[in-house]
Write a protein that holds these residues in place. Sequence first.
Motif, PDB file in Angstrom:
ATOM      1  N   LEU A  79       0.823  -1.209   0.000  1.00 34.33           N
ATOM      2  CA  LEU A  79       0.000   0.000   0.000  1.00 34.33           C
ATOM      3  C   LEU A  79       0.855   1.256   0.000  1.00 34.33           C
ATOM      4  O   LEU A  79       0.388   2.325  -0.368  1.00 34.33           O
ATOM      5  CB  LEU A  79      -0.904   0.010   1.231  1.00 34.33           C
ATOM      6  N   ARG A 237      12.431   2.688  -5.978  1.00 37.54           N
ATOM      7  CA  ARG A 237      13.390   3.769  -6.098  1.00 37.54           C
ATOM      8  C   ARG A 237      14.773   3.347  -5.604  1.00 37.54           C
ATOM      9  O   ARG A 237      15.782   3.615  -6.232  1.00 37.54           O
ATOM     10  CB  ARG A 237      12.872   4.968  -5.287  1.00 37.54           C
ATOM     11  N   GLU A 293       3.792  12.181  -7.840  1.00 35.25           N
ATOM     12  CA  GLU A 293       5.112  12.799  -7.810  1.00 35.25           C
ATOM     13  C   GLU A 293       5.649  13.134  -9.184  1.00 35.25           C
ATOM     14  O   GLU A 293       6.451  14.052  -9.323  1.00 35.25           O
ATOM     15  CB  GLU A 293       6.107  11.854  -7.120  1.00 35.25           C
ATOM     16  N   LEU A 296       5.517  16.558 -10.126  1.00 37.07           N
ATOM     17  CA  LEU A 296       6.036  17.502  -9.138  1.00 37.07           C
ATOM     18  C   LEU A 296       7.543  17.559  -9.080  1.00 37.07           C
ATOM     19  O   LEU A 296       8.109  18.554  -8.648  1.00 37.07           O
ATOM     20  CB  LEU A 296       5.503  17.107  -7.766  1.00 37.07           C
ATOM     21  N   VAL A 297       8.202  16.469  -9.455  1.00 34.73           N
ATOM     22  CA  VAL A 297       9.656  16.520  -9.409  1.00 34.73           C
ATOM     23  C   VAL A 297      10.119  17.526 -10.443  1.00 34.73           C
ATOM     24  O   VAL A 297       9.383  17.946 -11.323  1.00 34.73           O
ATOM     25  CB  VAL A 297      10.301  15.154  -9.731  1.00 34.73           C
TER      26      VAL A 297
ATOM     27  N   ALA B  85      -2.145   6.027   3.400  1.00 34.93           N
ATOM     28  CA  ALA B  85      -1.797   4.748   2.775  1.00 34.93           C
ATOM     29  C   ALA B  85      -0.706   4.056   3.582  1.00 34.93           C
ATOM     30  O   ALA B  85      -0.793   2.861   3.868  1.00 34.93           O
ATOM     31  CB  ALA B  85      -1.341   4.965   1.336  1.00 34.93           C
ATOM     32  N   GLU B  86       0.313   4.807   3.960  1.00 38.37           N
ATOM     33  CA  GLU B  86       1.382   4.254   4.789  1.00 38.37           C
ATOM     34  C   GLU B  86       0.819   3.803   6.140  1.00 38.37           C
ATOM     35  O   GLU B  86       1.172   2.732   6.646  1.00 38.37           O
ATOM     36  CB  GLU B  86       2.474   5.305   5.022  1.00 38.37           C
ATOM     37  N   ASP B 292       6.967  10.887   1.112  1.00 39.55           N
ATOM     38  CA  ASP B 292       8.115  10.600   0.247  1.00 39.55           C
ATOM     39  C   ASP B 292       8.465  11.765  -0.664  1.00 39.55           C
ATOM     40  O   ASP B 292       9.627  12.076  -0.897  1.00 39.55           O
ATOM     41  CB  ASP B 292       7.821   9.373  -0.619  1.00 39.55           C
ATOM     42  N   GLU B 293       7.441  12.405  -1.187  1.00 39.82           N
ATOM     43  CA  GLU B 293       7.685  13.487  -2.129  1.00 39.82           C
ATOM     44  C   GLU B 293       8.497  14.619  -1.522  1.00 39.82           C
ATOM     45  O   GLU B 293       9.185  15.339  -2.238  1.00 39.82           O
ATOM     46  CB  GLU B 293       6.354  14.070  -2.618  1.00 39.82           C
ATOM     47  N   LEU B 296      11.940  14.774  -2.446  1.00 42.22           N
ATOM     48  CA  LEU B 296      12.216  14.696  -3.882  1.00 42.22           C
ATOM     49  C   LEU B 296      11.925  15.966  -4.648  1.00 42.22           C
ATOM     50  O   LEU B 296      12.477  16.191  -5.705  1.00 42.22           O
ATOM     51  CB  LEU B 296      11.383  13.555  -4.476  1.00 42.22           C
ATOM     52  N   VAL B 297      11.025  16.770  -4.120  1.00 39.45           N
ATOM     53  CA  VAL B 297      10.736  18.013  -4.838  1.00 39.45           C
ATOM     54  C   VAL B 297      11.979  18.875  -4.788  1.00 39.45           C
ATOM     55  O   VAL B 297      12.900  18.644  -4.005  1.00 39.45           O
ATOM     56  CB  VAL B 297       9.569  18.798  -4.218  1.00 39.45           C
TER      57      VAL B 297
END
Lengths: 351, 351
Positions: A79, A237, A293, A296-297, B85-86, B292-293, B296-297
């Motif tokens: 999940l 990742r 994401e 957004l990256v 979700a996590e 997580d994002e 990374l942004v």
Amino acid sequence: MPSSHAPVRRKVTLIDIAAACDVSRATVSLVLRNSPLVNRHTRERVQAELQRQGYIYNRAAANLRRRTSSSIALVVNDLGNPFFAEFAAGVDEVVGTAGFVTLLGSTGESAERQQAVLSSLVEHGPGGVILSPAEGSEAGRVMDALGPQMPMLMFNRELEGETPASAPWDILMLDNVRGAELATEHLIAQGHRRIAFFGGHTRSTPGQQRRAGFLAAMKRAKLKVPGSYLVESAPNRLDAVRASAALLDQDPVPTAAVCYNDAVALGLMLELGRRGLRPGRDFALTGFDNIDEAALVSPALTTLATAPRERGRQAARLLLARLGHPQEHGQCTTVPVELVIRESSCPPPAA
Amino acid sequence: MPSSHAPVRRKVTLIDIAAACDVSRATVSLVLRNSPLVNRHTRERVQAELQRQGYIYNRAAANLRRRTSSSIALVVNDLGNPFFAEFAAGVDEVVGTAGFVTLLGSTGESAERQQAVLSSLVEHGPGGVILSPAEGSEAGRVMDALGPQMPMLMFNRELEGETPASAPWDILMLDNVRGAELATEHLIAQGHRRIAFFGGHTRSTPGQQRRAGFLAAMKRAKLKVPGSYLVESAPNRLDAVRASAALLDQDPVPTAAVCYNDAVALGLMLELGRRGLRPGRDFALTGFDNIDEAALVSPALTTLATAPRERGRQAARLLLARLGHPQEHGQCTTVPVELVIRESSCPPPAA
DNA sequence: CGCTACATTTGGATCGTTCTATATCCGACG
DNA sequence: CGTCGGATATAGAACGATCCAAATGTAGCG
């Protein structure tokens, strides 16, 4: 008076209501199911009493008697992966609307754990199972756990080993071949010649299909693909970062990569940055899934949109439709994916 | 011979096994539960027969007779939100390991839908409920749906309205106050003076607490906070983009913002970019959750780590522990959060 | 041999519902 | 008056497991 002496009321059942209203269990049962057989006056008395005593319907008992089910089992890899989380959200939405409840299980991508999870779930008597198989899970073992009569839908992957003709299941697949073709053709149109395929496992169904689409597009464009341009990794990742070296330490180094999925592409971007290469400027890449994401990256990731929540809804609808007709021939549905062009798929630096 | 005429085998039950082995149902039942009472030889015969016929244990029937439960209901706002979700993944991990199964429900942040979902779930007889309440859900209505005896754990938010003393529930809260303080103090230490609090709803518990932490830290530093520096939004990216104007169209404009959560911070970053402002250079901001994002942004987001998967595990453990002692006093657990400093929380441009 | 002790097995009741077949009531009809 | 039909209500047996108290077998012992 200590609270531990407080009266622990037993759960209220049909019998309690029947006794209080001085009618039979059967009558109360009919009221619960809105049968027209019961007299209006009686119905109202019973309903008031249900309310008053805080009656809670015991669906398990009803299911036992009626030999029905009111749940669907959903088994996903993880999940924590937004793709599966969205998928699960879509499944639960439709399943819930149909008056069923979702039994959740996750495998962490281990065939062993999947076996244990399926065995546990099936004991709770779901009406059917939606399974996104862990890598390396075999048809025979899944059938052992679920029995031959269980309606099933595979999502995104196929099972290994022979499909028993006796018990067919439905399959919902993304059009992985066409998706990889689209990404590859796009990079070729941008002017790339040395293109690699990066990440994913060869043994998994989507891995094979995406790779096949990539190779087909390259072949049509009469471009060579050295074996070293096909780099495997786990589909996350972290492992993508590790595997990046095998891709980038080559001579000649590729100028672009079609990645197995977005997670892998993000890992590759991380490693590119670490080496002083700017993704979207010095190196072009595409993903697969279009997770949030991706937009957004920086640079934003060109990828293939699969609409995972809608896929979840679709999977649930397919399975629910199948519940009525467990003996029919298994269907395979393939859904198209859509190329979303963003900044990461630049032309090659020289051109 | 058409497949629809294939024999639809009835499901295998205890009785079938007992008949085949020429023993009683009770003996088979004992074998299933690994009772030491049954003779070794008999046990082996029975186990072989269970295997041979592909017997599947009917846990619903057992639960009915034993008046036990083997499931936990998990109700979250939206699985599409990586934080939940996590969390769900963590819950399912522990619940599954304990031999229970997770019943999933999602509310889409609507108190109405939450009511419907709870009523449906409770009919399946879960042993307890983990609930991350939708905004505006009231204690009384939740109790109506679940009955007075149901073990419950609230995550992250409290219910509105009076808490009935008769039926206390456990609570697992993030230390929102301290988290917002940490973020605010960090921005102050970077040299900021005009700091805003951006996003979230005032009526939700975490919203109130984070805002309170922010105001407390500002007050300690003797910094003024004009009312217009407190900007509300729904706790998602989309609405944050919309609300950004109210924050940035001010005079004097703040130089930094403590954001309600990461999603909101990402939305604000998007709008900053659209206005030609570089987040992490021209404007400093912090998030909450460490999804997580955030790492990374670009620029990477300074935020507060809440370890949602571990919180899920913890919630499950707390609830499972409570199953044995339904009458005890409800516990409130507050877990610390950790400031993760990244690039987005730069010093003010002038300084 | 009668008795107890222990190991093993078992029939029947039970959990909370639903189903089937039957019972009861009541007015209408021939 | 008898009986037929519609509208309601209900008793009792399921569903698939578990629990309880009691039965059976077997061996040891005085």
